[in-house]
Scaffold this motif. Sequence first.
Motif, short mmCIF file in Angstrom:
data_model
loop_
_atom_site.label_atom_id
_atom_site.label_comp_id
_atom_site.label_asym_id
_atom_site.label_seq_id
_atom_site.Cartn_x
_atom_site.Cartn_y
_atom_site.Cartn_z
N ARG A 1 -4.26 11.85 3.82
CA ARG A 1 -4.83 11.00 4.88
C ARG A 1 -4.45 9.54 4.66
N ARG A 2 -4.50 9.09 3.41
CA ARG A 2 -4.12 7.71 3.11
C ARG A 2 -2.64 7.48 3.43
N ARG B 1 0.83 -1.20 0.00
CA ARG B 1 0.00 0.00 0.00
C ARG B 1 0.87 1.26 0.00
N LEU C 1 0.92 4.11 -2.93
CA LEU C 1 0.65 5.52 -2.67
C LEU C 1 1.80 6.40 -3.11
N ARG D 1 -7.37 13.81 0.80
CA ARG D 1 -7.63 12.36 0.87
C ARG D 1 -6.33 11.58 0.69
N HIS D 2 -5.50 12.02 -0.25
CA HIS D 2 -4.21 11.35 -0.50
C HIS D 2 -3.31 11.46 0.74
#
Length: 59
Positions: free
Chosen positions: A46-47, A25, A29, A43-44
């Motif tokens: 946060r991921r 993951r 990312l 959002r990116h």
Amino acid sequence: MQLVAMVLAQCHHQPGAEASGTSGRARALRAERPPGDFLPARRHLRRLALVTQDLLAED
């Protein structure tokens, strides 16, 4: 990616499914281009934060 390397080294080159999934993951990312718009960029980020937490939680 330094954190991914540390987690995999800690697993003595035999990472479990969870460590492999988390590092996968993180790599995915990192490969993504950060979005330019506010909400997708948030959002990116946060991921990235969540995968970092997961990597830090690895034993």
